[in-house]
Design an enzyme around this catalytic site. Structure first.
Site, PDB file in Angstrom:
ATOM      1  N   SER A  17       0.796  -1.219   0.000  1.00  0.00           N
ATOM      2  CA  SER A  17       0.000   0.000   0.000  1.00  0.00           C
ATOM      3  C   SER A  17       0.828   1.267   0.000  1.00  0.00           C
ATOM      4  O   SER A  17       0.416   2.288  -0.550  1.00  0.00           O
ATOM      5  CB  SER A  17      -0.924   0.010   1.225  1.00  0.00           C
ATOM      6  OG  SER A  17      -0.164  -0.139   2.406  1.00  0.00           O
ATOM      7  N   LYS A  42      13.165  -0.778  -0.442  1.00  0.00           N
ATOM      8  CA  LYS A  42      11.754  -0.391  -0.439  1.00  0.00           C
ATOM      9  C   LYS A  42      11.637   1.072  -0.839  1.00  0.00           C
ATOM     10  O   LYS A  42      12.240   1.947  -0.214  1.00  0.00           O
ATOM     11  CB  LYS A  42      11.122  -0.635   0.938  1.00  0.00           C
ATOM     12  CG  LYS A  42       9.637  -0.298   0.971  1.00  0.00           C
ATOM     13  CD  LYS A  42       8.881  -1.033   2.061  1.00  0.00           C
ATOM     14  CE  LYS A  42       9.252  -0.587   3.450  1.00  0.00           C
ATOM     15  NZ  LYS A  42       8.336  -1.143   4.472  1.00  0.00           N
ATOM     16  N   MET A  61      17.841  -2.467   2.972  1.00  0.00           N
ATOM     17  CA  MET A  61      18.168  -3.522   3.935  1.00  0.00           C
ATOM     18  C   MET A  61      18.798  -4.686   3.178  1.00  0.00           C
ATOM     19  O   MET A  61      18.729  -4.756   1.946  1.00  0.00           O
ATOM     20  CB  MET A  61      16.908  -3.967   4.675  1.00  0.00           C
ATOM     21  CG  MET A  61      15.898  -4.691   3.808  1.00  0.00           C
ATOM     22  SD  MET A  61      14.240  -4.777   4.522  1.00  0.00           S
ATOM     23  CE  MET A  61      13.522  -3.279   3.786  1.00  0.00           C
ATOM     24  N   ASP A  69       1.586  -5.138  12.958  1.00  0.00           N
ATOM     25  CA  ASP A  69       0.883  -5.511  11.734  1.00  0.00           C
ATOM     26  C   ASP A  69       1.049  -7.012  11.482  1.00  0.00           C
ATOM     27  O   ASP A  69       2.126  -7.464  11.089  1.00  0.00           O
ATOM     28  CB  ASP A  69       1.436  -4.718  10.550  1.00  0.00           C
ATOM     29  CG  ASP A  69       0.653  -4.970   9.265  1.00  0.00           C
ATOM     30  OD1 ASP A  69      -0.254  -5.819   9.271  1.00  0.00           O
ATOM     31  OD2 ASP A  69       0.953  -4.315   8.248  1.00  0.00           O
ATOM     32  N   ASN A 118       4.264 -10.094   6.023  1.00  0.00           N
ATOM     33  CA  ASN A 118       5.373  -9.616   6.853  1.00  0.00           C
ATOM     34  C   ASN A 118       6.194 -10.758   7.451  1.00  0.00           C
ATOM     35  O   ASN A 118       7.148 -10.506   8.200  1.00  0.00           O
ATOM     36  CB  ASN A 118       4.840  -8.722   7.978  1.00  0.00           C
ATOM     37  CG  ASN A 118       4.227  -7.444   7.439  1.00  0.00           C
ATOM     38  OD1 ASN A 118       4.555  -7.015   6.340  1.00  0.00           O
ATOM     39  ND2 ASN A 118       3.332  -6.838   8.203  1.00  0.00           N
ATOM     40  N   ASP A 157       9.055  -5.624   7.536  1.00  0.00           N
ATOM     41  CA  ASP A 157       8.134  -4.488   7.665  1.00  0.00           C
ATOM     42  C   ASP A 157       7.912  -4.072   9.114  1.00  0.00           C
ATOM     43  O   ASP A 157       7.005  -4.555   9.804  1.00  0.00           O
ATOM     44  CB  ASP A 157       6.791  -4.786   7.003  1.00  0.00           C
ATOM     45  CG  ASP A 157       5.995  -3.507   6.737  1.00  0.00           C
ATOM     46  OD1 ASP A 157       6.269  -2.487   7.398  1.00  0.00           O
ATOM     47  OD2 ASP A 157       5.114  -3.515   5.858  1.00  0.00           O
TER      48      ASP A 157
END
Length: 442
Positions: A141, A159, A246, A289, A294, A308
């Protein structure tokens, strides 16, 4: 940069506030228009239109999901939160609209991607890479993830945040709130505003990739002594507020572990539940989350890869203490004390009707009766979740409106629900009693 011809659904993200506001407004107006036309047609036929039936048309579902998938950002994130099958407050009709968003994000075209990278990295950055794959290995998202290799051989996962997402959170949340209110599907009297405000603040944190990188590094240090887990290494020199670099860690979707032998599935569920309780009671720091994306699984080592950390939260010590005391009361079968702590936490309010208080206590009794058993907790047994769901539906039908929960409580309940769902999908049995005794002494 390496290009691929099979780029999935590449579509530029609308980045300006005006563009995003216009698109969300047009979507809301379009849905309202469809509802009005369909309602008028039903009236002409002598039928009384139902709001739910007017909203839940294939045309409206497609309109909402396609627009939110294109928008990404806060709009899509809220949709994904609604679709989590872990006991959220929204009715199934509205959750159905959002469910398609879980894996339905468009990706940035290479030209837009390169523009974002160039705006964040120093001139000549491309010369330091031996390879940079413009086809993302994951898209969600708020951002999408690319695999790259530096000239020194270092493998990275990078990311990249969608442009304009952070700047448009406030307007996106307001527009999604308008859509929810317009739907007519929220329970009468339900206070949506506090949840939207907390979502807005949380999303502002999640779009700060420096903040997420620091959380990533912090979890790496905390779990250095936990061989069941792998946490990628943070590369601050390649990270900014809009880019998180990362180390690339091999792993398959956690769902691939669902076919492992039962002892391995039990071990995975045990590790994840143990981590959740450690985050709550030992560290006071939780990745809140529980989205399955994840968590990844390395079948070669058996390690669980944690990803995440944007939704990481330092928990209020008061809330942690309340949950510990609630566990003590529940495991001790002290119904009166459970009721008092339930009000402290916020599950009931001072003006909650006595019959609703009694129903909530009964639901808590059901859960703790299962937790008091000495046998391993069987997550494949559907009797308890089915009974809890039926009791919750009966409460709602009787007019119970849950009071606004503190954000820590809301996030904790979501994390617990997500872990329960994952353990259930793993078909696992876990010694929950042993864990709870460790943290409560009961």
């Amino acid at each position: 940069m390496t290009d691929k011809q099979d780029m999935p659904r590449a579509l530029a993200v609308p980045s300006s506030r005006v563009s995003r506001f216009t698109r969300l407004g047009a979507m809301t107006a379009g849905v309202a228009g469809n509802m009005a036309v369909n309602g008028l047609n039903q009236l002409v036929k002598g039928q009384r239109p139902a709001m739910r039936d007017l909203l839940m048309t294939p045309q409206n579902i497609s309109r909402v999901t396609e627009k939110l998938a294109q928008m990404r950002g806060a709009a899509m994130k809220i949709g994904q939160l609604m679709s989590m099958d872990s006991g959220e407050f929204l009715p199934p009709e509205l959750a159905q609209i959002m469910a398609r968003l879980r894996d339905d994000a468009h990706v940035m075209p290479p030209a837009q991607l390169k523009k974002v990278l160039t705006a964040n990295w120093p001139d000549g950055w491309l010369g330091q890479f031996a390879q940079f794959d413009v086809r993302p290995i994951a898209a969600a998202s708020i951002g999408q993830v690319h695999r790259a290799r530096l000239k020194d051989g270092t493998e990275l996962a990078i990311k990249v945040q969608y442009p304009g997402v952070a700047q448009s959170i406030d307007s996106d949340v307001a527009n999604v709130g308008a859509l929810l209110r317009m739907s007519g599907l929220l329970p009468k009297g339900f206070e949506l505003a506090p949840y939207l405000e907390e979502a807005r603040k949380q999303l502002h944190l999640e779009t700060d990739y420096v903040h997420e990188g620091q959380n990533l590094a912090r979890f790496g240090r905390l779990l250095a002594d936990a061989p069941a887990f792998t946490v990628p290494t943070y590369f601050p020199e390649w990270s900014t507020r809009e880019i998180l670099a990362m180390s690339f860690v091999e792993g398959a979707p956690i769902e691939t572990a669902f076919t492992q032998p039962k002892p391995e599935r039990d071990r995975i569920a045990d590790a994840l539940i143990g981590l959740t309780l450690r985050e709550l009671f030992d560290d006071g720091l939780m990745q809140t989350d529980p989205n399955f994306a994840n968590y990844r699984y390395d079948p070669a080592t058996g390690q669980i890869v944690l990803l995440d950390f944007g939704a990481t939260r330092v928990l209020d010590a008061k809330v942690v203490d309340q949950y510990r005391r609630l566990l003590v009361a529940g495991l001790s079968d002290d119904t009166l004390e459970m009721g008092k702590i339930a009000e402290e936490i916020g599950f009931v309010a001072a003006d909650t009707a006595q019959r609703h208080r009694a129903a909530i206590r009964d639901m808590m009794d059901m859960a703790f009766a299962a937790l008091r058993q000495d046998d391993p907790f069987d997550f494949t047994d559907k009797a308890l979740p089915r009974a809890m769901q039926n009791a919750g539906m009966a409460l709602a039908e009787d007019g119970f409106i849950p009071p606004p929960l503190p954000i820590d409580v809301l996030l904790l309940q979501r994390k617990f629900g997500g872990m329960f769902l994952l353990a259930s999908q793993l078909g696992a049995q876990v010694d929950l009693r042993g864990y709870l005794q460790r943290y409560t002494g009961v």
